[in-house]
Design an enzyme around this catalytic site. Structure first.
Site, PDB file in Angstrom:
ATOM      1  N   ASP A 111      77.035  -6.453 -33.696  1.00  0.00           N
ATOM      2  CA  ASP A 111      76.253  -5.589 -34.575  1.00  0.00           C
ATOM      3  C   ASP A 111      77.051  -4.319 -34.857  1.00  0.00           C
ATOM      4  O   ASP A 111      78.072  -4.057 -34.203  1.00  0.00           O
ATOM      5  CB  ASP A 111      74.894  -5.247 -33.937  1.00  0.00           C
ATOM      6  CG  ASP A 111      73.813  -5.078 -34.996  1.00  0.00           C
ATOM      7  OD1 ASP A 111      74.142  -4.617 -36.104  1.00  0.00           O
ATOM      8  OD2 ASP A 111      72.648  -5.399 -34.726  1.00  0.00           O
ATOM      9  N   ASP A 142      63.283 -24.519 -45.212  1.00  0.00           N
ATOM     10  CA  ASP A 142      62.542 -25.072 -46.351  1.00  0.00           C
ATOM     11  C   ASP A 142      62.156 -26.528 -46.067  1.00  0.00           C
ATOM     12  O   ASP A 142      61.062 -26.981 -46.400  1.00  0.00           O
ATOM     13  CB  ASP A 142      63.415 -24.999 -47.614  1.00  0.00           C
ATOM     14  CG  ASP A 142      64.058 -23.643 -47.758  1.00  0.00           C
ATOM     15  OD1 ASP A 142      63.341 -22.684 -48.045  1.00  0.00           O
ATOM     16  OD2 ASP A 142      65.280 -23.524 -47.536  1.00  0.00           O
ATOM     17  N   HIS A 151      68.674 -21.966 -51.559  1.00  0.00           N
ATOM     18  CA  HIS A 151      67.585 -21.423 -50.722  1.00  0.00           C
ATOM     19  C   HIS A 151      66.996 -20.226 -51.477  1.00  0.00           C
ATOM     20  O   HIS A 151      67.219 -19.064 -51.143  1.00  0.00           O
ATOM     21  CB  HIS A 151      68.122 -20.986 -49.348  1.00  0.00           C
ATOM     22  CG  HIS A 151      67.079 -20.267 -48.526  1.00  0.00           C
ATOM     23  ND1 HIS A 151      65.949 -20.869 -48.051  1.00  0.00           N
ATOM     24  CD2 HIS A 151      66.993 -18.978 -48.129  1.00  0.00           C
ATOM     25  CE1 HIS A 151      65.212 -19.998 -47.387  1.00  0.00           C
ATOM     26  NE2 HIS A 151      65.821 -18.835 -47.425  1.00  0.00           N
TER      27      HIS A 151
HETATM   28  C1  LMR Z   1      62.675 -17.120 -45.988  1.00  0.00           C
HETATM   29  O1  LMR Z   1      62.841 -18.158 -46.638  1.00  0.00           O
HETATM   30  O2  LMR Z   1      61.708 -16.953 -45.237  1.00  0.00           O
HETATM   31  C2  LMR Z   1      63.641 -15.989 -46.167  1.00  0.00           C
HETATM   32  O3  LMR Z   1      64.870 -16.470 -46.592  1.00  0.00           O
HETATM   33  C3  LMR Z   1      63.069 -15.025 -47.145  1.00  0.00           C
HETATM   34  C4  LMR Z   1      63.870 -13.743 -47.254  1.00  0.00           C
HETATM   35  O4  LMR Z   1      64.164 -13.346 -48.404  1.00  0.00           O
HETATM   36  O5  LMR Z   1      64.209 -13.137 -46.229  1.00  0.00           O
END
Ligand code: LMR
Length: 310
Positions: free
Chosen positions: A19, A136, A164
């Site tokens: 980090d 997803d 994504h």
């Molecule tokens: C998700 O799919 O929950 C994340 O990628 C959303 C985000 O923009 O952090």
């Protein structure tokens, strides 16, 4: 936390957490929590703000940190900030990590960030880079399971195609659902084509935004679970007859997806090597949605690559 890295050998596991310097005290809290989990394979946790230590001899790298979109920020501003981050992390992988390192990019825009990291580490094979669409995939599986009243483990072979982002295409044309002792095609199990071609798709596409709206924070637990699923499958392979979704490098030879994109495909994994599941039938409905998400990825790539050259 800007970046987390993990150094896995089969067993034991040594975690290297990277980090920026001002966040090191916070990182100490994460270290304490990891220790307090008494995880059976975890032997050591090292936190650092030094890239040469964090990236040294890695077997696996999980790049979770990226610049989140802030109010008033244009998409291209977001891409420009992230190109700088993933160019630098790609260069560190190139310089310090094993050439066999498996790199998973989670920070958004994950597909394009992954492409930039891969391009910035030219001596590491592009096949070693992937981005997270397992979240997803799990979301799609779960939506179908809830609709059918079965556990998520009874739903297999959903596919996430493309980015994504909200243009992703969650596809259930090859998905099977175990119900009342039989394996049914998803459309026969759900018996509601309008839902599968409408609200199901938009729910999965918009799920990340819905979680942020409710929690005022991005998904955490479900993202961590998806990262574990993704990495476990790379290390141990996918079950016989099942495929999972991940964003991988497209060479332009499969499903009419253009080359030089990190695009989410159905894959099977064996011996730590993924292979796109080939020969699945694609109807016109799917074709249109697969092409639309590719168009978005091409735009992202072209903008990002222009910044990369600057
Ligand atoms: C998700 O799919 O929950 C994340 O990628 C959303 C985000 O923009 O952090």
């Amino acid at each position: 936390m800007a970046v987390d890295l993990i150094n896995i050998s089969w067993s034991p596991i040594i975690l290297l957490l990277l980090d920026i310097s001002p966040m090191l005290p916070v990182l100490e809290g994460v270290v304490m929590e990891l220790q307090d989990c008494a995880l059976p394979l975890l032997r050591e946790v090292i936190s650092t703000d030094k890239e040469d230590l964090a990236f040294k001899d890695l077997d696996a790298a999980i790049l979770v940190g990226s610049m989140p979109r802030k109010e008033g920020m244009e998409r291209k501003d977001l891409l420009m900030a992230n190109v700088a981050i993933f160019k630098s992390q790609g260069a560190a992988l190139e310089k310090y990590s094993k050439k066999t390192v498996k790199v998973l990019v989670v920070g958004n825009p994950a597909n394009t960030n992954c492409l930039i990291a891969a391009k910035s580490a030219p001596s590491i094979p592009k096949e070693n880079f992937s981005c997270l669409t397992r979240l997803d995939h799990n979301r799609a599986r779960s939506q179908v399971a809830m609709r059918c009243g079965v556990p998520a483990t009874h739903v297999k072979n959903v596919i996430i195609w493309g980015n994504h982002s909200s243009t992703q295409y969650p596809d259930v044309h090859h998905c099977m659902v175990k119900m009342a002792g039989s394996d049914l095609a998803c459309f026969d199990a759900v018996k509601d084509d309008a839902w599968l071609k409408g609200d199901f798709i938009s729910t999965v596409q918009q799920r990340g935004a819905a979680v942020i709206k409710a929690r005022k924070l991005s998904s955490a637990m479900s993202a961590a679970k998806a990262i574990c699923d993704h990495m476990r499958d790379i290390w141990t392979g996918t079950p016989e007859g099942e495929f999972i979704s991940m964003g991988v490098y497209s060479t332009g030879n499969t499903y009419g997806v253009p080359d030089d994109l990190i695009y989410s495909f159905p894959v099977q994994i064996k011996d730590k090597t993924w292979k796109i599941v080939d020969g699945l039938e694609i109807n016109d409905f799917s074709r249109g949605k697969m092409d639309a998400t590719a168009v978005e990825l091409i735009e992202e790539r072209d903008t990002a690559v222009a910044f990369l050259g600057q």
